[in-house]
Design a protein around this motif. Sequence first.
Motif, PDB file in Angstrom:
ATOM      1  N   GLY A   1      -4.569  -7.034   2.432  1.00 39.40           N
ATOM      2  CA  GLY A   1      -3.519  -6.027   2.482  1.00 39.40           C
ATOM      3  C   GLY A   1      -3.293  -5.267   1.192  1.00 39.40           C
ATOM      4  O   GLY A   1      -3.387  -4.025   1.164  1.00 39.40           O
ATOM      5  N   PRO A   2      -3.000  -5.946   0.059  1.00 42.18           N
ATOM      6  CA  PRO A   2      -2.764  -5.227  -1.197  1.00 42.18           C
ATOM      7  C   PRO A   2      -3.983  -4.438  -1.685  1.00 42.18           C
ATOM      8  O   PRO A   2      -3.841  -3.370  -2.280  1.00 42.18           O
TER       9      PRO A   2
ATOM     10  N   CYS B   1      -4.089  -1.270   0.299  1.00 38.13           N
ATOM     11  CA  CYS B   1      -3.012  -0.374  -0.182  1.00 38.13           C
ATOM     12  C   CYS B   1      -3.428   0.315  -1.476  1.00 38.13           C
ATOM     13  O   CYS B   1      -3.202   1.522  -1.649  1.00 38.13           O
ATOM     14  N   ASP B   2      -4.050  -0.438  -2.381  1.00 38.01           N
ATOM     15  CA  ASP B   2      -4.550   0.160  -3.623  1.00 38.01           C
ATOM     16  C   ASP B   2      -5.626   1.204  -3.330  1.00 38.01           C
ATOM     17  O   ASP B   2      -5.697   2.246  -3.996  1.00 38.01           O
TER      18      ASP B   2
ATOM     19  N   VAL C   1      -5.862   3.085  -0.631  1.00 33.94           N
ATOM     20  CA  VAL C   1      -5.182   4.278  -0.126  1.00 33.94           C
ATOM     21  C   VAL C   1      -4.588   5.074  -1.277  1.00 33.94           C
ATOM     22  O   VAL C   1      -4.710   6.307  -1.334  1.00 33.94           O
ATOM     23  N   ASN C   2      -3.965   4.389  -2.219  1.00 33.99           N
ATOM     24  CA  ASN C   2      -3.374   5.071  -3.379  1.00 33.99           C
ATOM     25  C   ASN C   2      -4.446   5.733  -4.241  1.00 33.99           C
ATOM     26  O   ASN C   2      -4.242   6.846  -4.754  1.00 33.99           O
TER      27      ASN C   2
END
Length: 234
Positions: A12-13, A16-17, A19-20
């Motif tokens: 998950g994290p 997310c990174d 995507v950023n």
Amino acid sequence: MSAPEKLVKKAGPILCDAVNDEKAGKISRAIIRYKQGIELIAQAMRIMPLGSADRDKIMKNFAIYVRKVADLEYLNKTETEVDQYKIAANSIGHSYQRIFTRCCDAQLRMVHIQDAYIIAHHQLLNFVRFCELIIPLSVNLLVITLKTGEDARKNLTDFDELARSLEKRGVTLQVDFSSTIHDREIIFDNGWVVKSGRGLDYFKPPEGKYVLGACDMNQRPCHETTIDYLKRKT
């Protein structure tokens, strides 16, 4: 928490990174992180029962990230020509093993095929033969993506059958359809890019059921075509 849940939570994290990074224009780093997350999810899926509701739910998100990587890898690349392979009309000795073995190794995780014409029965068989070749040569392969023409939607049942077969080997097949693609190329995420005007469909049909080349593609006459090998830099 089960082992698959731990793997998905760990992914998950990282995703997310990714995507950023993509939003910030750091595309190369985003691709790396997407792949790290995808690999963790793939590990989770491999230890979950086929057809389970939890696995199917994870698969939907997995498919989104896989397509994201495929699209980014098509867009975010520069290529350096390495070699050119010419196939003369009616010549033999040009099996997929001859053409694609150099592109397969333990570093290969994803293969992205773009070919508008995986439509006719023989074209589907060619795609199956391609998969049969690369899987034993690429022990860490996770994903094969195919983007093909809208007319290939009629083959959804066949693609599903192939996907189930590949899944037993730990490889996910994702097929998307487009009415606008026309180029034929294969991107191997270890750096190789293979371009050919005829894609996988450069073999002539055998001249009978019981002739040389009916089973062994190395014995089958070919159409004239040129295959370009390139190395990708991102």
